[in-house]
Design a protein around this motif. Structure first.
Motif, short mmCIF file in Angstrom:
data_model
loop_
_atom_site.label_atom_id
_atom_site.label_comp_id
_atom_site.label_asym_id
_atom_site.label_seq_id
_atom_site.Cartn_x
_atom_site.Cartn_y
_atom_site.Cartn_z
N MET A 116 11.71 14.14 27.96
CA MET A 116 12.10 14.73 26.69
C MET A 116 13.15 13.91 25.97
O MET A 116 13.26 13.96 24.74
N ALA A 117 13.93 13.13 26.74
CA ALA A 117 14.93 12.25 26.14
C ALA A 117 14.35 10.89 25.75
O ALA A 117 15.08 10.02 25.26
N GLY A 118 13.06 10.70 25.98
CA GLY A 118 12.43 9.44 25.63
C GLY A 118 12.71 8.33 26.61
O GLY A 118 12.54 7.15 26.30
N ARG A 119 13.12 8.70 27.83
CA ARG A 119 13.37 7.72 28.88
C ARG A 119 12.25 7.78 29.91
O ARG A 119 11.39 8.66 29.86
N THR A 120 12.27 6.84 30.85
CA THR A 120 11.18 6.74 31.82
C THR A 120 11.48 7.58 33.05
O THR A 120 12.41 7.28 33.80
N PRO A 121 10.70 8.62 33.30
CA PRO A 121 10.91 9.44 34.50
C PRO A 121 10.39 8.76 35.75
O PRO A 121 9.50 7.91 35.67
N ALA A 122 10.93 9.13 36.90
CA ALA A 122 10.43 8.58 38.16
C ALA A 122 8.97 8.98 38.37
O ALA A 122 8.14 8.16 38.77
N THR A 123 8.66 10.24 38.11
CA THR A 123 7.29 10.75 38.17
C THR A 123 7.01 11.48 36.86
O THR A 123 7.66 12.49 36.58
N MET A 156 1.59 24.09 28.96
CA MET A 156 2.70 24.20 29.91
C MET A 156 2.91 22.82 30.54
O MET A 156 1.99 22.24 31.12
N VAL A 157 4.12 22.30 30.41
CA VAL A 157 4.48 21.00 30.99
C VAL A 157 5.26 21.26 32.26
O VAL A 157 6.21 22.05 32.26
N THR A 158 4.86 20.62 33.34
CA THR A 158 5.55 20.83 34.61
C THR A 158 5.99 19.48 35.20
O THR A 158 5.41 18.43 34.94
N GLY A 159 7.03 19.57 36.02
CA GLY A 159 7.56 18.38 36.69
C GLY A 159 8.91 18.70 37.27
O GLY A 159 9.44 19.80 37.11
N ARG A 160 9.48 17.75 37.97
CA ARG A 160 10.84 17.93 38.47
C ARG A 160 11.80 17.92 37.30
O ARG A 160 11.57 17.27 36.28
N VAL A 161 12.91 18.63 37.46
CA VAL A 161 13.79 18.86 36.32
C VAL A 161 14.32 17.55 35.73
O VAL A 161 14.40 17.39 34.51
N ARG A 204 19.45 5.74 37.31
CA ARG A 204 18.18 6.17 36.75
C ARG A 204 18.25 7.67 36.41
O ARG A 204 19.14 8.37 36.90
N PRO A 205 17.30 8.16 35.63
CA PRO A 205 17.30 9.60 35.37
C PRO A 205 17.30 10.46 36.63
O PRO A 205 17.86 11.56 36.62
N GLU A 206 16.71 9.96 37.72
CA GLU A 206 16.72 10.75 38.95
C GLU A 206 18.12 10.87 39.54
O GLU A 206 18.34 11.67 40.45
N ASP A 207 19.08 10.10 39.03
CA ASP A 207 20.47 10.20 39.46
C ASP A 207 21.28 11.18 38.62
O ASP A 207 22.44 11.47 38.94
#
Length: 233
Positions: free
Chosen positions: A203-210, A191-196, A147-150
């Motif tokens: 931004m890559a058009g994928r599904t983030p964990a949060t 301003m957009v905030t979140g984990r990196v 996943r993106p978190e990996d």
């Protein structure tokens, strides 16, 4: 040798382990990319390695060649033709093409990394970063547990750098888990905030964990960074 090479090789190893247990039915199943099966994603990953190896081989001879002689149509045709391989066929093709790319890179001297290529009118060094993006982003598309978190944090930061052009002018981006901020121009907008990793995934058009957040809602993303016209000799 530029720093990302070893990280790309590591990504190739993760990818190989990911596809090792796949059977033919799993390869034919839908990926997380609309309209693409896992076979399409694997065919693209294999051919992407072949394409970068080809560019580097020609660059070593002082030659500039297009990424694809037939442009996007050729790229798409190669993916369609390869998508229907068996699971074993995909594993073999992917192993051969990644080994080919790694072997070409292993032959490069320090000065060779700055040799020009037509891909994004850049140099061989830039294709190393591009291959790292391709490997990790499309591993998430395979929907096999990565996943993106990996994604490595450095890869996520690089992806944000690369994809900033998708955001409206004035947009700021702030990572909550790293001391990093980005902006498009003067930060007069949202301003957009979140984990990196979540920011990179969004931004890559994928599904983030949060999902990242913004006070007035997330801005609409523009198109993926376009390829500039390819330079010729």
């Amino acid at each position: 040798m530029p720093a990302p090479v070893t990280e790309v090789i590591d990504a190739h190893r993760v990818l190989a382990r990911l596809v090792e247990p796949l059977d033919d039915e799993q390869v034919r199943a839908a990926s997380a990319l609309p309209g693409w099966s896992r076979g399409h994603v694997l065919a693209h990953l294999a051919d992407n390695a072949r394409m970068f190896a080809r560019l580097a081989e020609h660059a070593l001879r002082g030659e500039l060649v297009p990424a694809y002689d037939g442009g996007v149509a050729e790229r798409n045709a190669i993916i369609e033709a390869g998508a229907g391989r068996t699971a074993a066929g995909h594993r073999a093709e992917l192993a051969a093409r990644t080994a080919e790319l790694e072997a070409v890179w292993a032959r490069l001297g320090d000065a060779d990394w700055s040799r020009p290529v037509t891909f994004r009118n850049a140099d061989i060094n830039a294709t190393v970063y591009a291959r790292r993006r391709e490997a990790w982003i499309h591993m998430a598309d395979l929907d096999l547990g990565v996943r993106p978190e990996d994604w490595p944090a450095e890869l996520a930061c690089h992806a944000i750098d690369f994809l900033l052009c998708r955001l409206p002018a004035g947009t700021g981006v702030r990572a909550e888990d790293l001391p990093r901020e980005w902006s498009v121009g003067d930060r007069t907008g949202t301003m957009v905030t979140g984990r990196v990793r979540d920011l990179a995934a969004w931004m890559a058009g994928r599904t983030p964990a949060t999902p990242p957040v913004a006070a007035k809602g997330l801005p609409a993303l523009g198109p993926w960074p376009p390829h500039p016209p390819q330079r010729r000799r």
